[in-house]
Design a protein around this motif. Structure first.
Motif, short mmCIF file in Angstrom:
data_model
loop_
_atom_site.label_atom_id
_atom_site.label_comp_id
_atom_site.label_asym_id
_atom_site.label_seq_id
_atom_site.Cartn_x
_atom_site.Cartn_y
_atom_site.Cartn_z
N UNK A 103 -22.54 -52.29 5.43
CA UNK A 103 -21.69 -53.71 4.58
C UNK A 103 -19.93 -53.57 3.98
N UNK A 104 -19.36 -54.75 3.96
CA UNK A 104 -17.79 -54.28 3.27
C UNK A 104 -18.55 -54.77 2.01
N UNK A 105 -17.52 -54.10 1.15
CA UNK A 105 -17.08 -54.64 -0.58
C UNK A 105 -16.93 -56.03 -0.81
N UNK A 106 -17.52 -57.26 -1.56
CA UNK A 106 -17.10 -58.53 -1.04
C UNK A 106 -17.15 -58.60 -2.47
N UNK A 124 -13.18 -52.29 1.95
CA UNK A 124 -12.98 -53.82 3.49
C UNK A 124 -14.16 -54.22 4.44
N UNK A 125 -14.43 -53.23 5.35
CA UNK A 125 -14.73 -53.52 6.55
C UNK A 125 -16.61 -53.07 6.52
N UNK A 126 -16.72 -52.29 6.27
CA UNK A 126 -17.77 -50.80 5.73
C UNK A 126 -17.65 -50.03 6.66
N UNK A 127 -16.92 -50.16 7.59
CA UNK A 127 -16.51 -48.69 8.77
C UNK A 127 -16.25 -47.60 8.28
N UNK A 128 -16.97 -46.69 9.00
CA UNK A 128 -16.79 -45.07 8.92
C UNK A 128 -15.27 -44.56 9.05
N UNK A 182 -24.12 -48.71 -1.92
CA UNK A 182 -24.73 -47.62 -1.19
C UNK A 182 -24.06 -49.02 -0.46
N UNK A 183 -24.87 -49.74 -0.07
CA UNK A 183 -24.42 -50.70 0.70
C UNK A 183 -22.77 -50.71 1.74
N UNK A 184 -22.14 -50.44 0.72
CA UNK A 184 -20.84 -49.80 1.94
C UNK A 184 -21.15 -49.15 2.75
#
Length: 163
Positions: free
Chosen positions: A39-42, A112-116, A33-35
């Motif tokens: 938010x990026x997946x860390x 890796x960036x959270x960008x659409x 959900x955070x992605x």
């Protein structure tokens, strides 16, 4: 499960925690959900140089082309839309099933960036009566028709970064 605390004196140390089996899906859903919220997946052990080809779907917590979070390169948010309830009645033996249908909107995010990185709308196929249905004698149940996972998988693979 190993985690790295986000704050406090143990912030730079990996800790091991134990989760009940029923809690695993809830934890994974929160991470995915955070992605979908930018938010990026860390990941502690995920080398940035490795191509992550796995695709995770949220909120269903379903993955393809990967087995661990470290494999996930894209997260797809699945949103049911255009619900139509009780569009058809099916009689299967002694059971009755009321058919509902919905379309699905998909939006993909680079983990890796959270960008659409893409959006699409999938229309549901016409609702058809199932050949079998489980329930008690004379029970009225419900069956939902929506775009299938194969169609979702195909779209997600077609826009996946790194081929």
């Amino acid at each position: 499960m190993s985690v790295i605390p986000l704050f406090g004196p143990a912030q730079d140390k990996t800790k091991t925690i134990t989760l009940e089996w029923r809690d695993h899906e809830a934890v994974l859903e929160l991470v995915l959900y955070t992605v979908t919220r930018g938010k990026r997946l860390v990941l502690a052990n995920g080398p940035a140089t490795r191509a992550r080809r796995g695709i995770a779907f949220s909120p269903s917590v379903r993955a393809i082309d990967g087995k661990t979070l470290e494999d996930i390169g894209m997260v797809v948010r699945v949103t049911p839309v255009n619900w139509k309830k009780d569009v058809k009645t099916c009689h299967i033996g002694t059971l009755t099933a009321m058919l509902s249908v919905h379309d699905t909107d998909l939006e993909a995010f680079d983990a890796s960036t959270g960008q659409s990185i893409g959006k699409t709308h999938l229309s549901a196929p016409p609702p058809t009566c199932p050949t079998s249905h489980y329930g008690y004698r004379n029970e009225v149940g419900s069956v939902t028709t929506s775009p299938g996972t194969a169609e979702m998988n195909s779209w997600a693979r077609s826009i996946r970064p790194h081929g």
